[in-house]
Design an enzyme around this catalytic site. Structure first.
Site, short mmCIF file in Angstrom:
data_model
loop_
_atom_site.label_atom_id
_atom_site.label_comp_id
_atom_site.label_asym_id
_atom_site.label_seq_id
_atom_site.Cartn_x
_atom_site.Cartn_y
_atom_site.Cartn_z
N ASP A 85 0.83 -1.20 0.00
CA ASP A 85 0.00 0.00 0.00
C ASP A 85 0.87 1.26 0.00
O ASP A 85 2.00 1.24 0.49
CB ASP A 85 -0.92 -0.02 1.23
CG ASP A 85 -2.08 0.95 1.08
OD1 ASP A 85 -2.38 1.39 -0.05
OD2 ASP A 85 -2.71 1.27 2.11
N ASN B 93 -10.96 -2.59 -5.45
CA ASN B 93 -10.18 -1.66 -6.27
C ASN B 93 -10.85 -1.37 -7.63
O ASN B 93 -10.48 -0.42 -8.32
CB ASN B 93 -8.75 -2.17 -6.49
CG ASN B 93 -7.88 -2.08 -5.24
OD1 ASN B 93 -6.98 -2.90 -5.03
ND2 ASN B 93 -8.12 -1.09 -4.39
C1 IPE Z 1 -5.52 -2.86 -0.28
O1 IPE Z 1 -5.13 -1.54 -0.40
C2 IPE Z 1 -5.50 -3.55 -1.61
C3 IPE Z 1 -4.19 -3.75 -2.22
C4 IPE Z 1 -3.05 -3.45 -1.68
C5 IPE Z 1 -4.22 -4.36 -3.51
P1 IPE Z 1 -6.19 -0.37 -0.59
O2 IPE Z 1 -5.42 0.90 -0.72
O3 IPE Z 1 -7.13 -0.69 -1.68
O4 IPE Z 1 -6.99 -0.42 0.78
P2 IPE Z 1 -7.85 0.70 1.52
O5 IPE Z 1 -8.82 1.22 0.52
O6 IPE Z 1 -6.91 1.78 1.95
O7 IPE Z 1 -8.47 0.01 2.68
C1 IPE Z 2 -1.50 0.18 -3.37
O1 IPE Z 2 -1.30 1.55 -3.39
C2 IPE Z 2 -1.76 -0.37 -4.75
C3 IPE Z 2 -3.12 -0.87 -4.95
C4 IPE Z 2 -4.09 -0.85 -4.06
C5 IPE Z 2 -3.43 -1.42 -6.24
P1 IPE Z 2 -2.50 2.58 -3.40
O2 IPE Z 2 -2.82 2.90 -4.81
O3 IPE Z 2 -3.62 2.10 -2.58
O4 IPE Z 2 -1.82 3.83 -2.69
P2 IPE Z 2 -2.50 4.88 -1.72
O5 IPE Z 2 -3.13 4.11 -0.61
O6 IPE Z 2 -3.51 5.62 -2.53
O7 IPE Z 2 -1.38 5.74 -1.26
MG MG Z 3 -4.12 2.33 -0.61
#
Ligand code: IPE
Ligand code: IPE
Ligand code: MG
Length: 245
Positions: A22, A70
Site C-alpha cells: 500500500d 479496487n
Molecule cells: C488494499 O489496499 C488492496 C491492495 C493493496 C491491492 P487499498 O489501498 O485498496 O486499501 P484501503 O482502501 O486503503 O483500505
Molecule cells: C496500493 O497503493 C496499490 C493498490 C491498491 C493497487 P494505493 O494505490 O492504494 O496507494 P494509496 O493508498 O492511494 O497511497
Molecule cells: Mg491504498
C-alpha cells in the site's frame, strides 16, 4: 540498480509472508506525480522483495496486488493496473522461473481482461512444477468473496450428495478456499501506515502476526522485509494458549 545485499535474517523464518502493498498513490502525490507513477515505482519493491524472500528460503509469499474493491477506482487507474500487472508478469516470469519460483493466482477470474488472465495463466503453467518459493498473486481478490465462493462450492457438493454438512469442520472447509494447500500466513506486512485488513485473507489471517510500517510500498526493500522478520521473531505466538514456560 543493484539489489542491496542483506544477509538472510538469522533464526527461524516465517514460512509464509503476506503483504498488503500500500501507499503507491501517496508516494506519487508527494512528488506531484500522477498516481500511476506510484504503481510503476512499486515494481522495484516487488522484484526486490520476491528475490530476497526466495533467496532467504521463505516458503511462500502472497502479494495483494488488486482487491475486489479496487474496481471502484477511476477507470484509467483500473485499466492501468490491469496492463501494468500483465506487463510485470510477462517481463519477470522467466527470471522467477529460473529462481525455481512457483507462481499461483488467488482471486476471482471474472472481470479480469483476457490478456491479463493469459499472463497469469502462462506464468502459472510455466512455473507449475517448480519446487522453490511459492509466489501467490492476490489479484481481483477479496477475503469475503473467497469465503462466499467456498460456501457456494460446499453447498453444491452437499446438494449433489457428496458432502454431509454435519461433516463440515474447519479443516474440511479449508479445502474449498482458493489455495487449500497453503499454510496460513505467519506474518502479514502492511506498508504506508494503515492498520486494517482491507478484505485480505480473512479466513487465513486468524492467527497471523501483523506488522505495519510507515514505509510506502515503492520505498520498501529487502532491508525492510528483514526488519519485519526480526520483529516477527520477537513476538510470542500463543494461539489462545497460556504463555509457554
Ligand atoms: C488494499 O489496499 C488492496 C491492495 C493493496 C491491492 P487499498 O489501498 O485498496 O486499501 P484501503 O482502501 O486503503 O483500505
Ligand atoms: C496500493 O497503493 C496499490 C493498490 C491498491 C493497487 P494505493 O494505490 O492504494 O496507494 P494509496 O493508498 O492511494 O497511497
Ligand atoms: Mg491504498
Amino acid at each position: 540498480m543493484e539489489d542491496e545485499y542483506i544477509p538472510r535474517p538469522e533464526g527461524e523464518l516465517p514460512r509464509h509472508v503476506a503483504i498488503i502493498m500500500d501507499g503507491n498513490g501517496r508516494w506519487a502525490t508527494r512528488r506531484n506525480l500522477p498516481r500511476i507513477a506510484g504503481h510503476k515505482a512499486g515494481e522495484a519493491a516487488i522484484t526486490d522483495v520476491v528475490r530476497a524472500a526466495s533467496e532467504w528460503g521463505i516458503e511462500a509469499l502472497t502479494l495483494f496486488a488488486f482487491s475486489t474493491e479496487n474496481w471502484n477506482r477511476p477507470e484509467n487507474e483500473v485499466q492501468f493496473l490491469m496492463s501494468f500487472n500483465r506487463n510485470l508478469l510477462e517481463q519477470r516470469v522467466e527470471e522467477f522461473h529460473r529462481r525455481n519460483i512457483r507462481i499461483r493466482h488467488l482471486g476471482r477470474r471474472d472481470r479480469i481482461p483476457p490478456s491479463t488472465l493469459k499472463a497469469i495463466d502462462d506464468a502459472t503453467n510455466l512455473t507449475r512444477n517448480n519446487t522453490g518459493m511459492q509466489l501467490n498473486i492476490a489479484f481481483n481478490y477479496g477475503g469475503r468473496a473467497e469465503i462466499v465462493d467456498a460456501v457456494r462450492r460446499v453447498c453444491a457438493e452437499a446438494r449433489e450428495g457428496r458432502l454431509d454438512p454435519r461433516d463440515l469442520d474447519e479443516e474440511t472447509f479449508r479445502k474449498y478456499l482458493y489455495l487449500p494447500d497453503m499454510p496460513d500466513p505467519d506474518l502479514l506486512i502492511r506498508t504506508a501506515g494503515e492498520m486494517r485488513i482491507s478484505n485480505f485473507l480473512l479466513w487465513e489471517l486468524a492467527y497471523t502476526e501483523i506488522y505495519c510500517t510507515e514505509v510506502l510500498w515503492p520505498d520498501f526493500r529487502r532491508r525492510h522485509l528483514a526488519e519485519a522478520i526480526r520483529e516477527y521473531q520477537r513476538r510470542e505466538r500463543k494461539f489462545g494458549r497460556v504463555k509457554e514456560e
